[in-house]
Design a protein around this motif. Structure first.
Motif, PDB file in Angstrom:
ATOM      1  N   LEU A   1      -2.785   2.537  11.683  1.00  0.00           N
ATOM      2  CA  LEU A   1      -3.408   1.532  11.485  1.00  0.00           C
ATOM      3  C   LEU A   1      -3.630   0.982  10.284  1.00  0.00           C
ATOM      4  O   LEU A   1      -3.722  -0.190   9.876  1.00  0.00           O
ATOM      5  CB  LEU A   1      -5.135   2.027  12.030  1.00  0.00           C
ATOM      6  CG  LEU A   1      -5.820   0.730  12.362  1.00  0.00           C
ATOM      7  CD1 LEU A   1      -5.130   0.125  13.624  1.00  0.00           C
ATOM      8  CD2 LEU A   1      -7.125   1.268  13.045  1.00  0.00           C
TER       9      LEU A   1
ATOM     10  N   ARG B   1      -1.351   1.706   7.825  1.00  0.00           N
ATOM     11  CA  ARG B   1      -0.095   0.789   7.451  1.00  0.00           C
ATOM     12  C   ARG B   1      -0.061  -0.430   8.049  1.00  0.00           C
ATOM     13  O   ARG B   1       0.164  -1.485   7.327  1.00  0.00           O
ATOM     14  CB  ARG B   1       1.042   1.762   8.330  1.00  0.00           C
ATOM     15  CG  ARG B   1       2.427   0.997   8.034  1.00  0.00           C
ATOM     16  CD  ARG B   1       3.033   0.966   6.708  1.00  0.00           C
ATOM     17  NE  ARG B   1       4.336   0.629   7.069  1.00  0.00           N
ATOM     18  CZ  ARG B   1       5.428   0.517   6.154  1.00  0.00           C
ATOM     19  NH1 ARG B   1       4.699   0.427   4.815  1.00  0.00           N
ATOM     20  NH2 ARG B   1       6.508   0.111   6.373  1.00  0.00           N
ATOM     21  N   CYS B   2      -0.769  -0.860   9.125  1.00  0.00           N
ATOM     22  CA  CYS B   2      -0.814  -2.345   9.889  1.00  0.00           C
ATOM     23  C   CYS B   2      -1.585  -2.941   8.906  1.00  0.00           C
ATOM     24  O   CYS B   2      -1.264  -4.072   8.664  1.00  0.00           O
ATOM     25  CB  CYS B   2      -1.192  -1.916  10.996  1.00  0.00           C
ATOM     26  SG  CYS B   2      -0.196  -1.654  12.393  1.00  0.00           S
ATOM     27  N   TRP B   3      -2.629  -2.330   8.444  1.00  0.00           N
ATOM     28  CA  TRP B   3      -3.502  -3.254   7.367  1.00  0.00           C
ATOM     29  C   TRP B   3      -3.062  -3.659   6.326  1.00  0.00           C
ATOM     30  O   TRP B   3      -3.040  -4.704   5.955  1.00  0.00           O
ATOM     31  CB  TRP B   3      -4.825  -2.470   7.200  1.00  0.00           C
ATOM     32  CG  TRP B   3      -5.799  -3.055   6.248  1.00  0.00           C
ATOM     33  CD1 TRP B   3      -5.924  -2.874   4.868  1.00  0.00           C
ATOM     34  CD2 TRP B   3      -6.818  -4.318   6.532  1.00  0.00           C
ATOM     35  NE1 TRP B   3      -6.910  -3.596   4.420  1.00  0.00           N
ATOM     36  CE2 TRP B   3      -7.388  -4.436   5.383  1.00  0.00           C
ATOM     37  CE3 TRP B   3      -7.187  -4.801   7.771  1.00  0.00           C
ATOM     38  CZ2 TRP B   3      -8.439  -5.613   5.138  1.00  0.00           C
ATOM     39  CZ3 TRP B   3      -8.161  -5.876   7.707  1.00  0.00           C
ATOM     40  CH2 TRP B   3      -8.742  -6.015   6.605  1.00  0.00           C
TER      41      TRP B   3
ATOM     42  N   LEU C   1       0.333  -4.014   5.739  1.00  0.00           N
ATOM     43  CA  LEU C   1       1.308  -4.871   6.182  1.00  0.00           C
ATOM     44  C   LEU C   1       0.761  -6.444   6.361  1.00  0.00           C
ATOM     45  O   LEU C   1       1.110  -7.224   5.860  1.00  0.00           O
ATOM     46  CB  LEU C   1       2.280  -4.581   7.013  1.00  0.00           C
ATOM     47  CG  LEU C   1       3.136  -3.490   7.000  1.00  0.00           C
ATOM     48  CD1 LEU C   1       3.748  -3.186   8.363  1.00  0.00           C
ATOM     49  CD2 LEU C   1       4.074  -3.650   5.939  1.00  0.00           C
ATOM     50  N   GLN C   2      -0.440  -6.326   7.182  1.00  0.00           N
ATOM     51  CA  GLN C   2      -0.938  -7.446   7.671  1.00  0.00           C
ATOM     52  C   GLN C   2      -2.063  -8.380   6.772  1.00  0.00           C
ATOM     53  O   GLN C   2      -2.290  -9.385   6.953  1.00  0.00           O
ATOM     54  CB  GLN C   2      -1.404  -7.494   9.011  1.00  0.00           C
ATOM     55  CG  GLN C   2      -0.408  -7.053  10.012  1.00  0.00           C
ATOM     56  CD  GLN C   2      -0.938  -6.540  11.489  1.00  0.00           C
ATOM     57  OE1 GLN C   2      -1.923  -6.063  11.607  1.00  0.00           O
ATOM     58  NE2 GLN C   2      -0.197  -6.796  12.392  1.00  0.00           N
ATOM     59  N   TYR C   3      -2.287  -7.405   5.758  1.00  0.00           N
ATOM     60  CA  TYR C   3      -3.413  -8.103   4.743  1.00  0.00           C
ATOM     61  C   TYR C   3      -2.766  -8.412   3.243  1.00  0.00           C
ATOM     62  O   TYR C   3      -2.908  -9.421   3.176  1.00  0.00           O
ATOM     63  CB  TYR C   3      -4.767  -7.055   4.695  1.00  0.00           C
ATOM     64  CG  TYR C   3      -5.918  -7.780   3.947  1.00  0.00           C
ATOM     65  CD1 TYR C   3      -6.527  -8.768   4.548  1.00  0.00           C
ATOM     66  CD2 TYR C   3      -5.816  -7.401   2.777  1.00  0.00           C
ATOM     67  CE1 TYR C   3      -7.579  -9.426   3.728  1.00  0.00           C
ATOM     68  CE2 TYR C   3      -6.877  -7.965   1.918  1.00  0.00           C
ATOM     69  CZ  TYR C   3      -7.920  -8.932   2.587  1.00  0.00           C
ATOM     70  OH  TYR C   3      -8.747  -9.462   1.636  1.00  0.00           O
TER      71      TYR C   3
ATOM     72  N   GLU D   1       0.719  -7.668   2.659  1.00  0.00           N
ATOM     73  CA  GLU D   1       2.042  -8.133   2.608  1.00  0.00           C
ATOM     74  C   GLU D   1       2.156  -9.360   3.477  1.00  0.00           C
ATOM     75  O   GLU D   1       3.492  -9.633   3.804  1.00  0.00           O
ATOM     76  CB  GLU D   1       2.923  -7.131   2.807  1.00  0.00           C
ATOM     77  CG  GLU D   1       2.861  -5.848   2.291  1.00  0.00           C
ATOM     78  CD  GLU D   1       4.133  -5.540   1.306  1.00  0.00           C
ATOM     79  OE1 GLU D   1       5.134  -5.306   2.004  1.00  0.00           O
ATOM     80  OE2 GLU D   1       4.271  -5.626   0.024  1.00  0.00           O
ATOM     81  N   VAL D   2       1.314  -9.769   3.914  1.00  0.00           N
ATOM     82  CA  VAL D   2       1.598 -10.942   5.147  1.00  0.00           C
ATOM     83  C   VAL D   2       2.413 -12.299   4.549  1.00  0.00           C
ATOM     84  O   VAL D   2       3.381 -12.547   5.408  1.00  0.00           O
ATOM     85  CB  VAL D   2       0.045 -11.635   5.676  1.00  0.00           C
ATOM     86  CG1 VAL D   2      -0.770 -11.883   4.413  1.00  0.00           C
ATOM     87  CG2 VAL D   2       0.332 -12.425   6.619  1.00  0.00           C
TER      88      VAL D   2
ATOM     89  N   CYS E   1       6.031 -10.974   3.979  1.00  0.00           N
ATOM     90  CA  CYS E   1       6.595 -10.816   5.350  1.00  0.00           C
ATOM     91  C   CYS E   1       6.842 -12.364   6.002  1.00  0.00           C
ATOM     92  O   CYS E   1       8.115 -12.549   6.552  1.00  0.00           O
ATOM     93  CB  CYS E   1       5.843 -10.139   6.341  1.00  0.00           C
ATOM     94  SG  CYS E   1       5.870  -8.372   6.027  1.00  0.00           S
TER      95      CYS E   1
END
Lengths: 395, 606
Positions: free
Chosen positions: B29, B31-33, B35-37, B39-40, B43
């Motif tokens: 989770l 890691r998702c944060w 990536l999505q916060y 590195e958005v 990406c």
């Protein structure tokens, strides 16, 4: 005592309901996302032949899974225990034997079917419906259940090396070896879960040291013998290598998750499913969720799995029957472990291997088998008094 | 007891197991944060780059037209066959593709197969550019996997080698490399548009990522060149070069009043669409690049300078001696054949006396004479709107300290000052480009103004609206170098005689209809700092009609073959060609024939 047990049992039964809720949540989210990810410009969907489209099949599997859950959760889990008088006819033992036979059969060319250059499938016939079946999915659940049941019912023997540990260990090694020939990821999962169940079941940990060299040699042989697996590991270690190499899927997946942002690009709006991520509906479905639903979707999925694990822990805490405890722990733990392994791969934290996300990924036989195991877990939640009484009066 | 004992250990393992799972899932989770916060953006950029499909909408390159609107260069859409080799999976398919394609396109099947094999991982391989419509249809009907037919613009030159050195050429992508194509590339290119699409993994478009930006076609360049005169010039030049077995030749035809270049040709020449296969030396526009010692064609510059400076008048007598003119500081100056004795200054031009101009230059002195040479535009680029690398030798340059070193400063330092002065007077020790010389001659012809040579009239768009009109630049262009009177008398008293009089060096250029004026030159070729015997550059520079010249022509023939016995002087080699060119172009330009001019000629014959 009686009131406490009663309370426990009521609480546990409620937990069974929660468990079904969480599972249904994953199931429906999975159906939705597989449907979204599978939408492509390639094919016009002809509803008369809906079973040909894995996405539609996945949607059709939702009621099937519910049916399996309902039926299995109503069958007393005691049926899974080993009957000492008819040892070979006990379902777990019988199915264990059957699994091993099927695992051998699938390796025989002509009997097994090759998909993505792995021999993992047995075609059961069904003609145009193309019913296929992956023996490793059956073997996975039966093995961990067998070890749990065996360990719980022979607690006195399990600590002895030759009489208790070795037979279980031999079965595990055989199954892992047979699966590992074609499906390294599942083999690792079964091996890890089997060992954990053994440990929880009371096997002395130093007995397991015997397995270390065997596992090391097996890993080496299995990984090194297959260039794909080797490349995947190299690609994972050298994450800067070119996108064309084994890390391609992982890179695409990370990119998809990251571009979702906090709230996602919107259902059906994702781009990664346009062929950029080949396994988008199966093993990498989480990447599509991450892209289309963002961190919210990711948190929901991870939260549901945590919910299942917490439920499992609470169920086994409230269950008195040691066999029930161990069986429940084995099933819940395996679901959790499989989810964790899949998510680590999809988020690029572990090298790529072919493991589906339980209840979410497309795929039939795995889904049904997982539902079956989950049904047993739900039943344990519901039937603990009865079971505990029975087990305590067992001669 | 055993049971509790067991479960004690088991429970610990259980806790470990559950904790690992929970920690692992929370790790996922976070890691998702991450990536999505954090590195958005990165990406999304990466994803967009991967999924973007850019279709360029190539702009059509502009036309090049002659002054009357005849098309000299045009871009035409032609099919191009290419392959995506990665789509051709096995050897059998590759062999078939190679054989089928080479049959239609007339290629070597083995070569094609080999390159397919070699580039089997690539996504693009060119098979053949600019094939015919029928070939493209045939290729399409084969339906071979991975074979594509695109349309690209091909630059075509409908009149083949006509005005090749003016037009220049482009590379296959339509970028101008030489000549007008290079000089006006920014006008001709236009602006290509684009469509940005979203694509799937198989490169198929699935949506748009931005508005469609249409391209703008290139502008059209209108030249001063007149294709009719140009064609005549090229024909005559080719004839004279071949007749005298010369190394090469150059002709420029210019309007003396506006500086417009009506024709410019070099021989040997080339076809612009095949410029790639040509020798580099052939591609060079020698009219602008190659400096040469002009020889006697430089004498009008010397004499008109002297008259402008009031050192002499045209009627004044000057002693051209009866033998070589020798003296301290300037060596020995011979005449070409005959010695002339006491003749008027105008006859120094008519009969081309080296001694005469040497004496004139000595009287003027270096300061004045070199200053006039600079005023005539030598030592500097002419400013013609073509790539012009040459400016003669010596040329104005920048010294070490950034100061300007002028032509005259350099001439004064060349060899002995007295030597250089007398030699420059008849066009030695100074090298000029053909365009410089003709421009200076035009200055005399047009009444004393130095015009800027122009090759382009203007730029028009596809509707015919004028975008730029370069003609206006030349309206009042031209610094005055000579007074009107001096220039006119030079033409009427001296230069007409060269052609009209029996003893003139260019009597072969005499025309019935119009009065021609000019000056011949037979310069020796310099190689490694020495004059090479029997190697000459024969030239004739002329204009007509004398009263109000419409055109000035320079014909230059490099190294005519002496052994043919046809002569090698400017009067023998270049003058007949000039006559033909003048005759044709004056008639073409509808120039009124002489009326009272006869009287003038008669006067100069006296």
């Amino acid at each position: 005592m009686a009131t406490k047990e009663l309370k426990n049992s009521e609480g546990a039964a409620e937990l069974g309901g929660w468990l079904i809720l969480f599972i249904s949540g994953l199931l429906c989210l999975g159906a939705l996302m597989v449907f979204s990810a599978g939408a492509s410009l390639d094919q016009q969907i002809d509803l008369k032949h809906f079973w040909r489209y894995s996405t539609l099949r996945r949607v059709a599997f939702v009621p099937v899974v519910w049916l399996v859950l309902a039926v299995v959760s109503r069958c007393g889990y005691r049926r899974w225990l080993i009957n000492e008088r008819q040892f070979w006819l006990s379902p777990v033992v019988f199915l264990m034997g059957l699994s091993i036979v099927l695992l051998v059969l699938v390796l025989i060319p002509g009997v097994g079917t090759e998909v993505n250059s792995s021999m993992r499938w047995l075609v059961l016939g069904g003609g145009r419906y193309g019913l296929r079946f992956q023996p490793s999915e059956l073997a996975k659940w039966i093995t961990v259940m067998f070890i749990a049941v065996y360990g719980a019912q022979r607690q006195d023997k399990i600590r002895e090396f030759w009489r208790g540990f070795m037979p279980v260990c031999a079965v595990l090694m055989l199954v892992v070896g047979l699966i590992g020939k074609e499906d390294f990821g599942t083999a690792v999962l079964v091996g890890a879960c089997g060992v954990m169940v053994m440990l929880v079941g009371g096997v002395r940990w130093w007995h397991l040291l015997v397995l270390v060299p065997v596992a090391a040699v097996a890993c080496y042989v299995l990984v090194y013998s297959d260039p794909t697996r080797w490349n995947r590991i190299i690609a994972f270690l050298e994450s800067d290598s070119q996108a064309q190499s084994g890390a391609y899927q992982a890179r695409q997946s990370i990119m998809a998750i990251g571009s979702g942002g906090l709230w996602g690009v919107g259902l059906g709006q994702g781009k990664i499913k346009l062929g950029w991520l080949p396994e988008d509906t199966t093993d990498f479905i989480f990447a599509v969720i991450g892209e289309e639903l963002g961190f919210a979707g990711c948190a929901l999925v991870v939260g549901l799995f945590i919910g299942i694990i917490v439920c499992t822990v609470l169920i086994i805490r409230r269950t008195n029957n040691p066999a029930g405890k161990l069986l429940g722990a084995a099933i819940g733990g395996t679901i959790g472990a499989q989810a964790l392994m899949n998510l680590l791969v999809v988020t690029g934290l572990a090298p790529t291997k072919g493991i589906a996300l339980p209840f979410v990924s497309a795929g039939g036989s795995g889904l049904v088998m997982t539902a079956m195991a989950a049904g047993v877990l739900v039943n344990i939640a519901r039937n603990n008094i009865d079971a505990s009484v029975k087990s305590s009066v067992r001669p | 007891m055993k049971l509790t004992d067991n479960s004690w250990q088991g429970r610990v393992w259980g806790y470990v197991f559950w904790s690992v799972l929970l920690v692992g899932l929370l790790g996922v989770l976070s890691r998702c944060w991450y990536l999505q916060y954090y590195e958005v953006d990165q990406c999304r950029r990466r994803a967009e780059r991967q999924q973007r499909k850019l279709i360029p909408l190539s702009a059509k390159r502009g036309l090049i037209l002659d002054r009357t609107g005849r098309v000299l260069a045009i871009s035409v859409k032609k099919p191009t066959v290419s392959v995506d080799p990665s789509l051709i999976k096995d050897k059998q398919e590759r062999i078939e593709t190679a054989i089928r394609l080479s049959e239609i396109l007339g290629l070597d099947a083995d070569n094609l197969y080999e390159s397919l094999q070699k580039q089997s991982q690539k996504r693009y391989m060119l098979v053949k550019r600019f094939v015919s419509q029928e070939q493209a249809e045939q290729v399409k009907s084969l339906g071979l996997k991975g074979v594509m037919v695109n349309w690209e613009y091909q630059r075509q030159y409908p009149m083949n080698e006509l005005a090749a050195h003016v037009l220049g050429f482009t590379n296959v992508f339509g970028k101008g490399l030489e000549g007008i194509e290079r000089q006006y590339d920014e006008y001709l290119l236009g602006e290509s548009g684009k469509i940005v699409l979203k694509k799937d993994v198989r490169n198929r478009p699935v949506g748009s990522l931005g508005p469609c930006v249409p391209g703008t076609d290139g502008r059209n360049v209108v030249l001063c060149i007149d294709a009719a005169i140009q064609a005549c010039v090229e024909e005559e030049l080719k004839k004279v070069v071949e007749k005298f077995n010369a190394k090469s030749g150059t002709v420029i035809v210019m309007d003396p009043y506006t500086g417009e270049v009506l024709a410019l040709a070099n021989h040997p020449t080339f076809i612009p669409s095949q410029a790639g296969q040509c020798d580099k030396a052939v591609l060079r526009n020698r009219a602008l690049t190659d400096p040469y010692e002009p020889g006697s064609t430089f004498k009008p510059i010397t004499v008109s300078s002297a008259i402008e400076g009031k050192y002499f008048t045209l009627d004044q007598k000057i002693d051209c001696l009866t033998g070589p003119y020798a003296g301290k500081g300037f060596g020995r100056i011979p005449e070409y054949k005959h010695y002339f004795g006491l003749i008027p200054v105008s006859d120094v031009i008519v009969r081309s006396s080296n001694i005469g101009v040497a004496k004139i230059s000595q009287k003027m002195g270096a300061d004045y004479f070199y200053g006039m040479i600079e005023k005539f535009g030598f030592g500097k680029k002419t400013g013609i709107d073509l790539p012009e690398p040459g400016a003669g030798l010596p040329r104005e340059k920048t010294g070490k300290n950034g100061e300007k070193i002028t032509l005259s400063q350099q001439l004064k330092k060349r060899y002995g000052p007295g030597y250089t002065l007398t030699r420059v007077a008849y066009g030695q020790t100074i090298a000029v480009t053909p365009i410089q010389l003709l421009r200076a001659f035009c200055c005399i012809a047009n009444g004393g103004r130095l015009v800027r040579p122009r090759i382009t009239r203007g730029i028009i768009d596809n509707k015919g609206d004028v975008i730029e009109d370069f003609g206006r630049d030349n309206q009042d262009a031209g610094k005055r170098v000579l007074s009107e009177k001096v220039a006119r008398s030079m033409v009427e008293k001296a230069l007409t005689g060269v052609v009209a009089r029996q003893g003139g060096t260019a009597h072969k250029a005499h025309l019935e209809g119009w009065t021609v004026f000019g000056k011949t030159g037979t310069a020796q070729v310099v190689e490694n700092g020495r004059y090479v015997p029997r190697k000459h550059i024969s030239s004739f520079i002329a204009g007509a009609p004398a009263k109000k010249p419409r055109v000035c022509v320079l014909v230059l023939v490099r190294e005519p073959d002496h052994s043919l016995g046809l002569g090698y002087t400017g009067g023998m080699v270049a003058a007949p060609a000039v006559k033909k060119i003048l005759q044709h172009s004056l008639a073409y330009l509808d120039t009124p024939k002489r009326l009272r001019e006869d009287k003038m000629v008669a006067k100069s014959r006296e």
